[in-house]
Every structure is written in C-alpha cells, then in structure tokens.
Design an enzyme around this catalytic site. Sequence first.
Site: not given
Ligand SMILES: Nc1ncnc2c1ncn2[C@@H]1O[C@H](COP(=O)(O)OP(=O)(O)OP(=O)(O)O)[C@@H](O)[C@H]1O
Ligand SMILES: [Mg+2]
Length: 333
Positions: A237, A239-240, A242, A268-269
């Site tokens: 993952s 963030g934004a 995808g 991410g969850d």
């Molecule tokens: N600012 C954002 N705008 C649009 N989509 C987002 C954004 N942040 C996260 N996402 C969506 O959520 C998914 C997971 O986000 P991220 O990569 O931040 O997960 P993470 O770091 O494992 O989060 P966490 O561990 O806090 O649950 C991304 O792949 C995307 O689809």
């Molecule tokens: Mg995570």
Amino acid sequence: MIVVVTLNPALDVTHFVDRADWSGVNRPHEVQVRAGGKGLNVARTLRALGQPVLLAGLAGGCAGQALAAGLAGTGADAQLTSIAGETRRTFVVADRARGQTALFNEPGPCVSPAEYRDFTAVYARAVSGAAAVVLTGSLPPGVPDDAYAGLITIAAEAGLPVILDASGPPLRLGAAAGPTLIKPNLAELEAAAGRELRAGGEPDRAAIEQAARDLSAAAGQAGQAGRPGSGTTVVVSLGAAGLLAVGPDGGWHARPPGPVAGNPTGAGDAVVAGLADSLVRGRDWPAALRHAAALGSAAAAAPVAGEFAPADYERLVTMVEVAGSPARPGGVR
Ligand SMILES: Nc1ncnc2c1ncn2[C@@H]1O[C@H](COP(=O)(O)OP(=O)(O)OP(=O)(O)O)[C@@H](O)[C@H]1O
Ligand SMILES: [Mg+2]
C-alpha cells in the site's frame, strides 16, 4: 466466518482539550474511550461489509475488561484469552487550538508462555470453522517474534487463506511461513527488503515492484494453497498512490482517483479487510484490488480509524483505475 487475530489490542483513550498545557493542569472538555488496535479496525470494516467475524486475542486487567465490553458494539464475536497483565492503552491528546494530536502508544502487557499456549489452543479451534484468517498488528512483550509464522502454519494445515499485516521480525518470519497474502506499506517493505525504495525521496515504482517480487518469491517457497491461486501475493500500500500487487497470479496497480483529506491512520486496515472479504467471496485480483483500494481511500476520508462512509466507497470504487495483467504461465511476471 473470518478469524481476526489481535494479540496486542488497545483501549484507545482520547482527551480533547482546547489548548494543551504541557507543564500544567489540563481539563479535557470531552473524553472518548474506544476498543482499538489494528485487529479492531479490520473487524469493524469486515462487519460493515457483512462478513461474520471472530476476534481472537489476549486481554487482561481493567483495560481488558473495558476492551471486551467495547467489542460488543462492533457486531464481531470475540474469544479473548485471559492474561495476568494489563491490556495496553493508547492515549491521545487532541489539541483544538493548535490542530495537533499527540499519541502515546504503550508497548503492551508481558505475556507468559503458558498464556500464549492457551491462546494458540483457542485459535486452533477457531480456525477449524473459519473461511479465512487475518493476522495483524504488533506483538506484545513475551510473545515470540515467530508467533505469526506458527499461526500461519496452523491455518495452512486447515486449508485456510491467511493475510499477514505486520512489520519488522514478525513480518519477515511470518512471510517465510508462506501466507496467502502480505500487505506491507512502503516503510514496512523497505524494512523487510533492507534497503530504501525511493529515488529523490519519492517512491521508486521499479524498486518497489522488485522488492515485492523478492518477498513473494521467498514466501512462495514455503507454499500454501490459497485463493485466488496459490503461493504468496504481496500487496504494497502506497498511501494516496494506491496498491501495487505482485504474486504468482500476476501484477497489478490499483490507483484511487486522487488524495483525500481526512485521517489516513487505519486506511491500510481497511485494505486488509477488503482483501480478506475478496478472498472469501472469490473475487479475481483486479476486482479485489479495486475493492480494497476504494475501501482504503474511503477510510482515509473518514475522521475515525476503522470507519468509512458507504457513499464514499460507492463513489470511489467506480473511479479506481486498475492496470496490469495476469502472469504468463510459469510464474510471477
Ligand atoms: N490520502 C489518501 N488519499 C486517498 N487514498 C488513500 C490515502 N491514504 C491512504 N489511501 C488508500 O488507503 C490505502 C492504504 O493506505 P496506506 O498505504 O496509508 O496504509 P498503511 O500505512 O498500512 O495504514 P495503517 O497501517 O495506518 O492502516 C492506500 O493504498 C489507498 O488506497
Ligand atoms: Mg498498515
């Protein structure tokens, strides 16, 4: 039913203050107490998707009792193995004037070997009637780093697909047990790869793909039959930007329409929940990644971790772009 393992759950306590005084007395105008942790976020999202959930974890002391009481509202069943230590709290101070939030995350209680053995017996019974397993979050002190590896092996022997969302040694050791799916974020993949995957501070797509492919190949050597296909798929993952998926079935990138403003903690969850939902419903990879990316973005748009507005999801799921292709016969692209 999907078993969600939460070995280090937390009671999330949030104090809302007008302006925090770090050397004086503060009187919060509002206090929120909520059952929390990554497993709880996954469980809440799965319930919103209509999936029956069994939360399996450890809980102790007053915070453990409050946690168990707080689970009642999630609609998930829970089997919490009792421990002598006190369930951890995450303490948040939300400062309205500065628009800042400070988090204090306790490490968690010390778990004895006998307590962890009791948990594994409960877990082994739970997986016998389950459709999939999600292993997520940190391990409390006393639980060995290879705990997830052991739990993956138990689930594999029962023929269940397993999703692993962890970091550090539990991720590395868990990956070696060959779960169906691993969901690192960029920092977690960098730690697993032992190298930076950015160029000029920006994520380096080719380097990320290579690291995901290496992790998938290393995990695939353990080989667990999962759905769809078999072997280990790594869904990174970003963030934004995808999701980037690499595995024996092919490689894809699911891109949300753009960044959303809200609270990205727990996005991410939501992705993990979307992937588990898809494994159980038998979606193909492009559909699974579209679903998961839209859920992640909808969760990032919501103010509270573990929640999303269904209308946001419905709007976003039609806008996620999925590019990529199935593997050529003979393995990972
Ligand atoms: N600012 C954002 N705008 C649009 N989509 C987002 C954004 N942040 C996260 N996402 C969506 O959520 C998914 C997971 O986000 P991220 O990569 O931040 O997960 P993470 O770091 O494992 O989060 P966490 O561990 O806090 O649950 C991304 O792949 C995307 O689809
Ligand atoms: Mg995570």
